[in-house]
Design an enzyme around this catalytic site. Structure first.
Site, mmCIF file in Angstrom:
data_model
loop_
_atom_site.group_PDB
_atom_site.id
_atom_site.type_symbol
_atom_site.label_atom_id
_atom_site.label_comp_id
_atom_site.label_asym_id
_atom_site.label_seq_id
_atom_site.Cartn_x
_atom_site.Cartn_y
_atom_site.Cartn_z
ATOM 1 N N HIS A 1 0.819 -1.212 0.000
ATOM 2 C CA HIS A 1 0.000 0.000 0.000
ATOM 3 C C HIS A 1 0.853 1.262 0.000
ATOM 4 C CE1 HIS A 1 -3.238 -2.810 0.994
ATOM 5 N NE2 HIS A 1 -3.900 -1.979 0.224
ATOM 6 N N GLU B 1 -12.064 -9.364 -4.896
ATOM 7 C CA GLU B 1 -10.643 -9.435 -4.536
ATOM 8 C C GLU B 1 -10.223 -10.847 -4.167
ATOM 9 O OE1 GLU B 1 -9.529 -5.599 -2.038
ATOM 10 O OE2 GLU B 1 -11.462 -6.421 -1.445
ATOM 11 N N ASP C 1 -5.321 -7.645 -4.631
ATOM 12 C CA ASP C 1 -5.585 -8.776 -3.739
ATOM 13 C C ASP C 1 -6.006 -10.025 -4.502
ATOM 14 O OD1 ASP C 1 -5.014 -8.099 -1.053
ATOM 15 O OD2 ASP C 1 -6.643 -6.640 -1.103
ATOM 16 N N CYS D 1 -10.328 -1.694 -10.237
ATOM 17 C CA CYS D 1 -9.696 -0.595 -9.501
ATOM 18 C C CYS D 1 -8.335 -0.993 -8.938
ATOM 19 C CB CYS D 1 -10.609 -0.069 -8.394
ATOM 20 S SG CYS D 1 -10.913 -1.277 -7.114
#
Ligand code: PEP
Ligand code: MG
Length: 554
Positions: free
Chosen positions: A188, A430, A454, A501
């Protein structure tokens, strides 16, 4: 010149002085003092300095996040003027002859306990503010503020690794580049660097050395290289590279205001991913057609305690208003995994990525979940809101979420609070489980947003945080591409739309494939919008459809 190479995370070239980031020790050293007057004077100086720092932060925040959200710094200033607080510190210094740092820390603990025991939830939330202002004074007293985030000069940060909670607290305007020894391209922190559009590299073994502090350097985020004290030739080469980037950016400018439509007329929505209100300027500048992913957890990571319903309402209202009726998809809290904040008290897990995260946490803590949903629904009247849920694996989770939303709506109705009636609801895809049952899930939802970061980690059993796994985290793997195709077909059969996304959405090597599959939306980091629009407008889907589908789906 010293050259350190690693892996590129965010393209770009940055020139500037190095700042070697070392984590502060939070423990306060208890010390007896000879003169209470001298120590009280130290405290008073630090207090005044904290007040003027808060002035700077208040003015900066007004410009960036609006007056309502900036008010917190005024509240902090008021706390520093509060007589009960300052008298308590001075009494501890005088009565116990203790150093100012210890007196502030003790006063802080007493006030936190007092606030926490109050019935009023507003007052309980103030405990986080007392901690914040106290830490500010302690840092000033112990000289750590000089190493802190408030720097007048833009800097290149070198760190061992950065947690998302650390990254979000940096003053983005003062950061020229991120260089870390650890980290992975799918972490992240890497995503945040890309979101901020700051040149970044990871795996820079040997870069973290105190002797580099303050030295001039150049970071090449294309190749993942840092040059410390660069020689003349390197400066010349890098300056030319930077100019070329600026030239390319000027060419892309021409695509601003244009539709994202292929040569043969297929339209795809190009939206932006954001993590905070600060990112909206980039969203507007890059002409995004909406926000496809607002990672709301960063709001929690930036706080020292659960953000209240009103604080969240203020943020959601602002993003919706500033996007001026363009669609804004806010993802509910995706905490857990590598996104941790102490106050959540999530027990230590052997495999946090497979543990209590995202919707699992929210369903275990409906009080926290409902606070966020209430804030979202209240804000919905200020724009075009869609809400989505992370880490879904089962139909029952979606049904439970919908039940909680009905409860929230019932409560708002009873309280006479307005909310939009047309909020679209969707979930992230995900996990392989969600992809495989997407036909079932799509019956309950308006849309899916495929989180390829993910989805790749869970499908290929390869930790996205682990730098050694980057070879295995292959987002082009046929399994991932087939899952995306399955999800798209299932959604379309049931009248739901599909976006991507995850980071893969920005991969222009696959844009033709996504268009051929009929993906409805791509949501990417703001700076990728225009390059992606360029690729879309140059594509003729009918001419390449069969070829790309068979090439990638085999
Ligand atoms: C994803 O998993 O692809 C995603 C967009 O969510 P995050 O990166 O925040 O986990
Ligand atoms: Mg995810």
């Amino acid at each position: 010149m010293i050259t350190v190479t690693g892996k590129p995370v965010c393209a770009g070239v940055a020139f500037g002085p190095v700042f070697v980031f070392s984590r502060e020790e939070s423990a306060v050293k208890r010390r007896h003092v000879e003169s209470s007057e001298d120590e009280i004077a130290r405290f008073e100086d630090a207090r005044k300095k904290a007040v003027s720092e808060l002035d700077i932060l208040y003015n900066k925040a007004i410009a960036e996040v609006g007056e309502a959200n900036a008010m917190i710094f005024r509240i902090h200033q008021m706390m520093l003027e509060d007589l009960d607080y300052t008298e308590s510190v001075k009494n501890i210094i005088t009565d116990q002859l203790l150093n100012a740092e210890t007196a502030v820390a003790q006063t802080c603990d007493n006030f936190v306990q007092m606030f926490r025991s109050m019935d009023d939830s507003y007052m309980r939330e103030r405990s986080a503010d007392v901690k914040d202002v106290s830490e500010r004074i302690i840092k000033i007293l112990s000289g750590k503020d000089k190493n802190g985030i408030i720097s007048d000069e833009p800097i290149i940060i070198i760190a061992d690794d950065l947690a998302p909670s650390e990254t979000v607290q940096f003053d983005k305007e003062k950061i020229l580049a991120f260089v870390t020894e650890g980290g992975s391209t799918h972490s992240h922190t890497a995503i945040l660097a890309r979101m901020m559009n700051i040149p970044a590299m990871i795996g820079a073994q040997g870069a973290l050395s105190a002797e580099f502090n303050g030295k001039n350097a150049i970071v090449d985020g294309f190749t993942g290289t840092i040059y410390i004290e660069p020689d003349e030739e390197t400066v010349k080469k890098m300056t030319a590279k930077k100019r070329e980037i600026e030239r390319q950016a000027a060419l892309l400018e021409k695509l601003r205001g244009k539709a994202s439509v292929t040569k043969d007329g297929q339209r795809i929505e190009l939206c932006a991913n954001i993590g905070s209100l600060l990112d909206i300027a980039g969203v507007l500048k890059n002409d995004a057609e909406g926000i496809g992913l607002f990672r709301s957890e960063f709001l929690y990571l930036e706080s020292r305690d659960y953000p209240s319903e009103d604080v969240q309402f203020g943020v959601y209202k602002e993003v919706l208003s500033r996007m001026n009726n363009k669609r804004v998809i806010i993802r509910t809290l995706d905490i857990g995994g590598d996104k941790q904040a102490n106050y959540f008290h999530i027990p230590r897990e052997e495999n946090p990525a497979l543990g209590i995260r995202a919707i699992r946490f929210c369903l275990q803590r409906p009080d926290i979940f409902k606070t966020q949903l209430r804030a979202l629904y209240r804000a919905s009247v200020f724009g075009n809101l869609s809400v989505m849920f992370p880490m879904i694996v089962s139909e029952w989770e979606v049904l439970k979420v919908l039940e909680i939303i009905d409860e929230v709506k019932r409560e708002l109705n009873e309280e006479g609070i307005m909310y939009a009636k047309n909020i679209e609801l969707g979930c992230m895809i995900e996990t392989p489980a969600a992809a495989v049952i997407s036909d079932i899930l799509s019956k309950h939802l308006d849309f899916f947003s495929i989180g390829t970061n993910d989805l790749t980690q869970y499908t290929l059993a390869a930790d996205r945080q682990n730098p050694d796994m980057s070879f295995f985290c292959n987002e082009h793997h046929t399994a991932i591409l087939r899952l995306i195709n399955t999800v798209t077909e299932n959604a379309h059969k049931n009248g739901a739309w599909v976006g991507i996304c995850g980071e893969l959405a920005a991969d222009t090597e696959l844009t033709e494939l996504f268009l051929a599959m009929g993906i409805d939306e791509l949501s990417v980091i703001p700076s990728y919008i225009l390059p992606l629009r360029k690729k879309i407008t140059e594509t003729d889907v009918s001419a390449i459809k069969d070829m790309v589908l068979s090439k990638y789906l085999i």
